[in-house]
Design an enzyme around this catalytic site. Sequence first.
Site, short mmCIF file in Angstrom:
data_model
loop_
_atom_site.label_atom_id
_atom_site.label_comp_id
_atom_site.label_asym_id
_atom_site.label_seq_id
_atom_site.Cartn_x
_atom_site.Cartn_y
_atom_site.Cartn_z
N GLY A 13 0.84 -1.21 0.00
CA GLY A 13 0.00 0.00 0.00
C GLY A 13 0.87 1.25 0.00
O GLY A 13 0.59 2.22 0.69
N ARG A 16 0.17 5.59 -2.12
CA ARG A 16 -0.54 6.80 -1.67
C ARG A 16 -0.61 6.80 -0.14
O ARG A 16 -0.29 5.81 0.51
CB ARG A 16 -1.92 6.93 -2.31
CG ARG A 16 -2.86 5.81 -2.04
CD ARG A 16 -4.09 5.89 -2.93
NE ARG A 16 -5.00 4.79 -2.69
CZ ARG A 16 -5.96 4.78 -1.79
NH1 ARG A 16 -6.15 5.85 -1.04
NH2 ARG A 16 -6.73 3.73 -1.62
N THR A 39 -5.57 -1.68 -6.34
CA THR A 39 -6.51 -1.37 -7.43
C THR A 39 -6.33 0.03 -8.04
O THR A 39 -6.71 0.24 -9.18
CB THR A 39 -7.98 -1.45 -6.92
OG1 THR A 39 -8.10 -0.61 -5.78
CG2 THR A 39 -8.38 -2.87 -6.57
N VAL A 65 -3.20 -8.20 -1.01
CA VAL A 65 -2.60 -8.94 0.11
C VAL A 65 -3.53 -10.00 0.68
O VAL A 65 -3.10 -10.85 1.45
CB VAL A 65 -2.14 -7.99 1.26
CG1 VAL A 65 -1.00 -7.09 0.84
CG2 VAL A 65 -3.30 -7.21 1.85
N ASN A 91 1.90 -2.00 5.41
CA ASN A 91 1.16 -0.75 5.60
C ASN A 91 -0.27 -0.82 5.07
O ASN A 91 -1.15 -0.12 5.56
CB ASN A 91 1.94 0.38 4.90
CG ASN A 91 1.10 1.62 4.71
OD1 ASN A 91 0.88 2.38 5.65
ND2 ASN A 91 0.59 1.83 3.50
N TYR A 156 -12.40 -2.54 12.58
CA TYR A 156 -11.08 -1.91 12.40
C TYR A 156 -10.24 -2.04 13.69
O TYR A 156 -9.08 -2.47 13.65
CB TYR A 156 -11.28 -0.45 12.02
CG TYR A 156 -10.02 0.31 11.70
CD1 TYR A 156 -9.38 0.14 10.47
CD2 TYR A 156 -9.45 1.21 12.60
CE1 TYR A 156 -8.22 0.85 10.16
CE2 TYR A 156 -8.30 1.92 12.31
CZ TYR A 156 -7.68 1.73 11.08
OH TYR A 156 -6.54 2.42 10.79
N ALA A 157 -10.86 -1.69 14.82
CA ALA A 157 -10.13 -1.74 16.10
C ALA A 157 -9.71 -3.16 16.43
O ALA A 157 -8.57 -3.40 16.87
CB ALA A 157 -11.00 -1.17 17.22
N LYS A 160 -6.74 -4.18 14.29
CA LYS A 160 -5.48 -3.54 14.68
C LYS A 160 -4.98 -4.08 16.03
O LYS A 160 -3.77 -4.17 16.26
CB LYS A 160 -5.65 -2.02 14.72
CG LYS A 160 -5.94 -1.39 13.35
CD LYS A 160 -4.80 -1.59 12.36
CE LYS A 160 -5.01 -0.78 11.08
NZ LYS A 160 -3.90 -0.96 10.12
N ILE A 189 -3.88 10.83 10.70
CA ILE A 189 -2.88 11.29 9.72
C ILE A 189 -3.64 11.73 8.47
O ILE A 189 -4.57 11.05 8.02
CB ILE A 189 -1.89 10.15 9.36
CG1 ILE A 189 -1.30 9.50 10.64
CG2 ILE A 189 -0.79 10.65 8.44
CD1 ILE A 189 -0.44 10.38 11.52
P1 NDP Z 1 -5.00 4.98 2.28
O1 NDP Z 1 -6.42 4.58 2.14
O2 NDP Z 1 -4.58 6.35 1.92
O3 NDP Z 1 -4.07 3.91 1.49
C1 NDP Z 1 -4.25 2.54 1.71
C2 NDP Z 1 -3.26 1.76 0.89
O4 NDP Z 1 -3.48 0.35 1.11
C3 NDP Z 1 -3.41 1.98 -0.60
O5 NDP Z 1 -2.15 2.02 -1.22
C4 NDP Z 1 -4.20 0.77 -1.08
O6 NDP Z 1 -3.96 0.41 -2.43
C5 NDP Z 1 -3.62 -0.31 -0.15
N1 NDP Z 1 -4.53 -1.45 -0.05
C6 NDP Z 1 -5.82 -1.42 0.37
N2 NDP Z 1 -6.35 -2.66 0.30
C7 NDP Z 1 -5.36 -3.47 -0.18
C8 NDP Z 1 -5.27 -4.86 -0.49
N3 NDP Z 1 -6.33 -5.67 -0.34
N4 NDP Z 1 -4.11 -5.36 -0.96
C9 NDP Z 1 -3.04 -4.54 -1.13
N5 NDP Z 1 -3.06 -3.23 -0.85
C10 NDP Z 1 -4.20 -2.70 -0.39
O7 NDP Z 1 -4.64 4.65 3.79
P2 NDP Z 1 -3.61 5.38 4.80
O8 NDP Z 1 -2.37 5.74 4.07
O9 NDP Z 1 -4.30 6.40 5.54
O10 NDP Z 1 -3.33 4.18 5.80
C11 NDP Z 1 -2.19 3.34 5.71
C12 NDP Z 1 -2.13 2.49 6.96
O11 NDP Z 1 -2.11 3.34 8.11
C13 NDP Z 1 -3.36 1.58 7.13
O12 NDP Z 1 -2.94 0.35 7.67
C14 NDP Z 1 -4.21 2.34 8.14
O13 NDP Z 1 -5.05 1.49 8.87
C15 NDP Z 1 -3.14 2.97 9.01
N6 NDP Z 1 -3.61 4.15 9.74
C16 NDP Z 1 -4.01 5.29 9.10
C17 NDP Z 1 -4.44 6.38 9.83
C18 NDP Z 1 -4.88 7.67 9.20
O14 NDP Z 1 -5.33 8.56 9.95
N7 NDP Z 1 -4.74 7.86 7.92
C19 NDP Z 1 -4.50 6.32 11.30
C20 NDP Z 1 -4.06 5.08 11.86
C21 NDP Z 1 -3.63 4.04 11.10
P3 NDP Z 1 -4.72 1.19 -3.63
O15 NDP Z 1 -4.01 2.52 -3.74
O16 NDP Z 1 -4.57 0.32 -4.83
O17 NDP Z 1 -6.15 1.33 -3.19
#
Ligand code: NDP
Length: 246
Positions: A13, A16, A39, A65, A91, A156-157, A160, A189
């Site tokens: 991931g 982005r 995707t 994943v 991530n 979600y909780a 994690k 974030i």
């Molecule tokens: P985003 O939604 O911005 O990005 C999520 C990423 O995960 C994307 O690159 C997406 O790919 C990828 N992804 C989603 N599903 C799958 C899958 N089935 N297989 C492979 N890749 C996948 O999320 P964030 O950057 O905000 O979050 C990143 C991590 O940080 C997560 O684990 C989230 O739970 C955690 N987090 C985020 C917080 C926040 O406030 N933002 C707070 C606490 C934790 P694609 O681009 O193709 O969709």
Amino acid sequence: MFDFEGQTIIITGGTRGIGKGISEAFLKAGARVITTYSTNESAAARFKRDNEQFAGSLDVRKFDVTGYEEVEEFFRYIETEYGSFEVLVNNAGIRKDSVLAMMKESDWHDVMNVNLTGIFYMCKLAVMSLMRKRYGRIINIGSVMERYAFEGQANYAASKAGLVALTRSLSKEVATRGITVNCVSPGFITTELIHDLPDKLREAYLARIPLKRFGEPEEVAACVLFLASREASYVTGSLLEVAGGL
Ligand code: NDP
């Protein structure tokens, strides 16, 4: 901050949001980076364009994943193309919120599958390779929601919280092989994951954060780089919160 010259890093991931911040921090620190997405083609293309100057050390791969066979194929690719790697950052994560009584069964399973089962698959296959190398760093991206468990986030909780337990258990299993396994738990974030927060809720959360602002992906990335560094050799099974004091 840290030198990753000559190291190969895998980030799921990573095109982005927080993952993008982590991928770019490793690229700037001299690493060879294999970053993945599932995707979103346009985000992946934008990420590649933004990082054209690192084209020689950047490989962007697409797979889900949650598919064990896809994960196996990915690790076969890594072995063929790179031989081995030093760091895995799990991530990729999603959220599908709703109060538990109204939660669709599929929303429960989707979140568990990506946030927990997907990381199990990635760790299982990574550890085989890292054990042969007798060196490795695994960093799992959790969330402070494992501790706060706000309403509407039971899936979600729980995912994690499970990830923290997985991290601690695995860290003990591989400690003697030179592999550390840690968790970084962000608070709020600024990424697309929380774009849909209603303004009222956003204000309420901001009021609770001692630093009075949401964090940036780069601030999470800095902590990930520390745990991924050779210098963090005595840190394992730990959880580092990056949450502005929440
Ligand atoms: P985003 O939604 O911005 O990005 C999520 C990423 O995960 C994307 O690159 C997406 O790919 C990828 N992804 C989603 N599903 C799958 C899958 N089935 N297989 C492979 N890749 C996948 O999320 P964030 O950057 O905000 O979050 C990143 C991590 O940080 C997560 O684990 C989230 O739970 C955690 N987090 C985020 C917080 C926040 O406030 N933002 C707070 C606490 C934790 P694609 O681009 O193709 O969709």
